[in-house]
Design a protein around this motif. Structure first.
Motif, PDB file in Angstrom:
ATOM      1  N   ALA A  15     -42.433  26.877  15.118  1.00 37.57           N
ATOM      2  CA  ALA A  15     -43.221  26.405  13.989  1.00 37.57           C
ATOM      3  C   ALA A  15     -42.535  25.234  13.320  1.00 37.57           C
ATOM      4  CB  ALA A  15     -43.405  27.539  12.977  1.00 37.57           C
ATOM      5  N   GLU A  16     -43.332  24.407  12.646  1.00 38.81           N
ATOM      6  CA  GLU A  16     -42.764  23.232  12.000  1.00 38.81           C
ATOM      7  C   GLU A  16     -41.693  23.617  10.992  1.00 38.81           C
ATOM      8  OE1 GLU A  16     -44.215  19.313   9.435  1.00 38.81           O
ATOM      9  OE2 GLU A  16     -45.682  20.699  10.315  1.00 38.81           O
ATOM     10  N   SER A  17     -41.869  24.783  10.332  1.00 35.21           N
ATOM     11  CA  SER A  17     -40.900  25.208   9.337  1.00 35.21           C
ATOM     12  C   SER A  17     -39.553  25.549   9.945  1.00 35.21           C
ATOM     13  CB  SER A  17     -41.442  26.420   8.576  1.00 35.21           C
ATOM     14  OG  SER A  17     -41.676  27.501   9.473  1.00 35.21           O
ATOM     15  N   SER A  18     -39.492  25.723  11.289  1.00 41.02           N
ATOM     16  CA  SER A  18     -38.245  26.077  11.957  1.00 41.02           C
ATOM     17  C   SER A  18     -37.459  24.859  12.419  1.00 41.02           C
ATOM     18  CB  SER A  18     -38.537  26.979  13.169  1.00 41.02           C
ATOM     19  OG  SER A  18     -39.183  28.164  12.755  1.00 41.02           O
ATOM     20  N   ILE A  19     -37.993  23.667  12.199  1.00 38.85           N
ATOM     21  CA  ILE A  19     -37.319  22.454  12.643  1.00 38.85           C
ATOM     22  C   ILE A  19     -35.994  22.303  11.903  1.00 38.85           C
ATOM     23  CG2 ILE A  19     -37.439  19.937  12.538  1.00 38.85           C
ATOM     24  CD1 ILE A  19     -40.415  20.175  13.176  1.00 38.85           C
ATOM     25  N   TRP A  20     -34.959  21.951  12.677  1.00 39.56           N
ATOM     26  CA  TRP A  20     -33.620  21.823  12.116  1.00 39.56           C
ATOM     27  C   TRP A  20     -33.255  20.346  11.948  1.00 39.56           C
ATOM     28  CZ3 TRP A  20     -31.356  25.922  10.191  1.00 39.56           C
ATOM     29  CH2 TRP A  20     -31.567  27.182  10.759  1.00 39.56           C
ATOM     30  N   ALA A  21     -32.640  20.046  10.818  1.00 34.50           N
ATOM     31  CA  ALA A  21     -31.981  18.756  10.612  1.00 34.50           C
ATOM     32  C   ALA A  21     -30.525  19.078  10.329  1.00 34.50           C
ATOM     33  CB  ALA A  21     -32.608  17.994   9.455  1.00 34.50           C
ATOM     34  N   ALA A  22     -29.634  18.607  11.169  1.00 33.22           N
ATOM     35  CA  ALA A  22     -28.217  18.959  11.039  1.00 33.22           C
ATOM     36  C   ALA A  22     -27.358  17.709  11.106  1.00 33.22           C
ATOM     37  CB  ALA A  22     -27.818  19.943  12.139  1.00 33.22           C
ATOM     38  N   GLU A  23     -26.268  17.725  10.342  1.00 25.97           N
ATOM     39  CA  GLU A  23     -25.369  16.570  10.282  1.00 25.97           C
ATOM     40  C   GLU A  23     -23.927  17.054  10.250  1.00 25.97           C
ATOM     41  OE1 GLU A  23     -24.838  12.463   7.655  1.00 25.97           O
ATOM     42  OE2 GLU A  23     -25.941  14.171   6.825  1.00 25.97           O
ATOM     43  N   LEU A  24     -23.076  16.371  11.009  1.00 26.35           N
ATOM     44  CA  LEU A  24     -21.661  16.710  11.060  1.00 26.35           C
ATOM     45  C   LEU A  24     -20.839  15.426  10.978  1.00 26.35           C
ATOM     46  CD1 LEU A  24     -19.407  18.855  11.583  1.00 26.35           C
ATOM     47  CD2 LEU A  24     -19.710  18.366  14.031  1.00 26.35           C
ATOM     48  N   LYS A  25     -19.817  15.426  10.110  1.00 21.23           N
ATOM     49  CA  LYS A  25     -18.921  14.285   9.976  1.00 21.23           C
ATOM     50  C   LYS A  25     -17.484  14.764  10.141  1.00 21.23           C
ATOM     51  CE  LYS A  25     -21.942  11.700   6.817  1.00 21.23           C
ATOM     52  NZ  LYS A  25     -22.051  11.033   5.485  1.00 21.23           N
ATOM     53  N   LEU A  26     -16.750  14.094  11.052  1.00 21.98           N
ATOM     54  CA  LEU A  26     -15.375  14.467  11.349  1.00 21.98           C
ATOM     55  C   LEU A  26     -14.463  13.263  11.169  1.00 21.98           C
ATOM     56  CD1 LEU A  26     -15.996  16.414  14.694  1.00 21.98           C
ATOM     57  CD2 LEU A  26     -15.886  17.374  12.381  1.00 21.98           C
ATOM     58  N   GLY A  27     -13.246  13.519  10.680  1.00 21.95           N
ATOM     59  CA  GLY A  27     -12.257  12.464  10.551  1.00 21.95           C
ATOM     60  C   GLY A  27     -10.903  12.954  11.026  1.00 21.95           C
ATOM     61  N   PHE A  28     -10.280  12.204  11.925  1.00 19.53           N
ATOM     62  CA  PHE A  28      -8.997  12.582  12.512  1.00 19.53           C
ATOM     63  C   PHE A  28      -7.903  11.634  12.024  1.00 19.53           C
ATOM     64  CE2 PHE A  28     -12.343  13.968  15.366  1.00 19.53           C
ATOM     65  CZ  PHE A  28     -11.953  15.250  15.719  1.00 19.53           C
ATOM     66  N   THR A  29      -6.758  12.215  11.646  1.00 20.02           N
ATOM     67  CA  THR A  29      -5.638  11.444  11.115  1.00 20.02           C
ATOM     68  C   THR A  29      -4.341  11.913  11.766  1.00 20.02           C
ATOM     69  OG1 THR A  29      -6.736  11.111   8.980  1.00 20.02           O
ATOM     70  CG2 THR A  29      -4.352  10.870   9.017  1.00 20.02           C
ATOM     71  N   GLN A  30      -3.424  10.975  11.984  1.00 20.11           N
ATOM     72  CA  GLN A  30      -2.121  11.325  12.533  1.00 20.11           C
ATOM     73  C   GLN A  30      -1.183  11.776  11.416  1.00 20.11           C
ATOM     74  OE1 GLN A  30      -1.639  11.471  15.690  1.00 20.11           O
ATOM     75  NE2 GLN A  30       0.571  11.791  15.859  1.00 20.11           N
ATOM     76  N   ARG A  31      -0.607  12.959  11.587  1.00 17.27           N
ATOM     77  CA  ARG A  31       0.376  13.470  10.639  1.00 17.27           C
ATOM     78  C   ARG A  31       1.589  13.958  11.423  1.00 17.27           C
ATOM     79  NH1 ARG A  31      -3.401  16.975   6.424  1.00 17.27           N
ATOM     80  NH2 ARG A  31      -4.504  15.162   5.510  1.00 17.27           N
ATOM     81  N   GLY A  32       2.682  13.261  11.243  1.00 15.99           N
ATOM     82  CA  GLY A  32       3.880  13.610  12.001  1.00 15.99           C
ATOM     83  C   GLY A  32       3.650  13.371  13.475  1.00 15.99           C
ATOM     84  N   ASP A  33       3.879  14.410  14.277  1.00 19.40           N
ATOM     85  CA  ASP A  33       3.765  14.260  15.725  1.00 19.40           C
ATOM     86  C   ASP A  33       2.449  14.771  16.278  1.00 19.40           C
ATOM     87  OD1 ASP A  33       4.129  16.924  15.282  1.00 19.40           O
ATOM     88  OD2 ASP A  33       5.785  17.186  16.708  1.00 19.40           O
ATOM     89  N   LYS A  34       1.447  15.032  15.416  1.00 20.82           N
ATOM     90  CA  LYS A  34       0.167  15.491  15.939  1.00 20.82           C
ATOM     91  C   LYS A  34      -0.992  14.956  15.114  1.00 20.82           C
ATOM     92  CE  LYS A  34      -0.440  19.948  13.560  1.00 20.82           C
ATOM     93  NZ  LYS A  34      -0.630  21.405  13.783  1.00 20.82           N
ATOM     94  N   THR A  35      -2.175  14.957  15.737  1.00 11.55           N
ATOM     95  CA  THR A  35      -3.412  14.552  15.078  1.00 11.55           C
ATOM     96  C   THR A  35      -4.067  15.764  14.448  1.00 11.55           C
ATOM     97  OG1 THR A  35      -3.789  12.693  16.582  1.00 11.55           O
ATOM     98  CG2 THR A  35      -5.712  13.570  15.434  1.00 11.55           C
ATOM     99  N   VAL A  36      -4.529  15.628  13.227  1.00  9.91           N
ATOM    100  CA  VAL A  36      -5.178  16.737  12.534  1.00  9.91           C
ATOM    101  C   VAL A  36      -6.616  16.366  12.191  1.00  9.91           C
ATOM    102  CG1 VAL A  36      -3.015  17.591  11.589  1.00  9.91           C
ATOM    103  CG2 VAL A  36      -4.395  15.982  10.252  1.00  9.91           C
ATOM    104  N   LEU A  37      -7.453  17.394  12.096  1.00  6.44           N
ATOM    105  CA  LEU A  37      -8.824  17.208  11.643  1.00  6.44           C
ATOM    106  C   LEU A  37      -8.783  17.217  10.119  1.00  6.44           C
ATOM    107  CD1 LEU A  37     -11.847  16.971  12.216  1.00  6.44           C
ATOM    108  CD2 LEU A  37     -11.935  19.469  12.405  1.00  6.44           C
ATOM    109  N   ALA A  38      -8.633  16.031   9.543  1.00  9.71           N
ATOM    110  CA  ALA A  38      -8.391  15.910   8.102  1.00  9.71           C
ATOM    111  C   ALA A  38      -9.669  15.923   7.281  1.00  9.71           C
ATOM    112  CB  ALA A  38      -7.615  14.622   7.820  1.00  9.71           C
ATOM    113  N   ARG A  39     -10.788  15.558   7.890  1.00 11.25           N
ATOM    114  CA  ARG A  39     -12.051  15.494   7.158  1.00 11.25           C
ATOM    115  C   ARG A  39     -13.139  16.179   7.974  1.00 11.25           C
ATOM    116  NH1 ARG A  39      -9.665  10.746   7.437  1.00 11.25           N
ATOM    117  NH2 ARG A  39     -11.167   9.851   8.894  1.00 11.25           N
ATOM    118  N   ARG A  40     -13.875  17.055   7.305  1.00 10.90           N
ATOM    119  CA  ARG A  40     -14.952  17.769   7.999  1.00 10.90           C
ATOM    120  C   ARG A  40     -16.049  18.091   6.993  1.00 10.90           C
ATOM    121  NH1 ARG A  40     -13.365  23.146  11.089  1.00 10.90           N
ATOM    122  NH2 ARG A  40     -12.475  23.553   9.038  1.00 10.90           N
TER     123      ARG A  40
END
Length: 283
Positions: A15-40
């Motif tokens: 049904a039209e009411s079941s239509i999904w609108a989805a959004e995802l934003k990710l940001g990766f940053t280097q911290r020390g010796d590894k990359t972290v998912l700093a923004r989500r």
């Protein structure tokens, strides 16, 4: 090229009411010796599992789309930015699925930004486009001069194992790749029932895919050419430092296996690391 869990092979009309609108934003940053998912940030049913570090500093992330598939009218938006010197790999736990449509398009937009001396690997599992589906997919990739990128898109049209071809439906694929703010590669591909069957198109091959590598040199081009040899339905070219590899196959898993071999040839030079396949691919 989109994430989801397993879903019923014959979903009920949505049904039209079941239509999904989805959004995802990710940001990766280097911290020390590894990359972290700093923004989500996320809106709607699109998220990620906690990051994994199977090879030390590279951040592996699995995209999740719990509804189990995309139907007519659904809109997915994914944005990922990799900051200077960071290294990230993004994949999915299962094949994506776009279901049949009575006329409306399902849309997916992916925006990827790779900063100076950073690397991003976009390696989703295959996307299954059901007969009668209408998919519109856009990939926008923004690279710094010394940004590094490896990414692929693998489509499976219909479900040959279930006796389903692709007699109707469309898949429109758009790639926009810019470097230092300048568009230097643009591609639009529209696949329908005619293109699926035609000799100038897929010629009945249910799986098709494209792999991009940047930056690449004639050395990587020669290595991939040697890998391909005389094998049919495989090809590779080099344009302004962008390696473009294409393939057709009767099975998406065989095409993905070929792309994994190419990935193994180029990753050391581009990312500076040997191949480390995501664990989820083995499950």
């Amino acid at each position: 090229m989109r994430p989801d869990f397993a879903a019923p092979s014959h979903p009920d009309p949505i049904a039209e009411s079941s239509i999904w609108a989805a959004e995802l934003k990710l940001g990766f940053t280097q911290r020390g010796d590894k990359t972290v998912l700093a923004r989500r940030e996320h809106r709607g049913p699109l998220t990620v599992q906690r990051p994994f570090y199977p090879e030390g500093g590279v951040c592996h992330v699995y995209l999740l789309h719990p509804p189990g598939g995309v139907v007519a009218g659904d809109q997915l938006s994914i944005t990922a930015a990799v900051d200077t010197t960071a290294q990230a790999l993004i994949t999915t736990p299962a094949a994506g699925k776009f279901y049949r449509s009575e006329g409306c398009e399902a849309r997916q937009t992916v925006n990827l930004k790779v900063s100076e001396n950073a690397s991003l690997e976009w390696l989703p599992q295959e996307t299954i486009v059901y007969q009668g589906a209408r998919l519109n997919s856009s990939m926008h990739i923004e690279l710094a001069v010394h940004g590094r990128f490896i990414g692929w898109e693998i489509l499976a049209l219909g479900r040959p194992a279930a006796g389903e071809g692709f007699d109707n439906g469309t898949a429109t694929l758009n790639w926009h790749i810019s470097r230092a703010g300048r568009l230097f590669y643009l591609e639009r591909l529209r696949l329908d029932a005619e293109a699926f069957q035609a000799r100038w198109g897929l010629f009945g091959h249910s799986a098709c895919g494209t792999l991009f590598v940047y930056p690449a040199t004639p050395v990587q081009l020669a290595a991939v050419q040697e890998l391909i040899g005389d094998e049919a339905n495989r090809g590779v070219t080099l344009i302004e430092g962008l390696l473009i590899c294409r393939g057709l196959d009767l099975r998406a898993d065989l095409l993905k296996g070929f792309f994994e071999e190419v990935w193994g040839l180029v990753r050391g030079d581009v990312v500076g690391r040997e191949v480390c396949a995501p664990r989820i691919w083995a499950t």
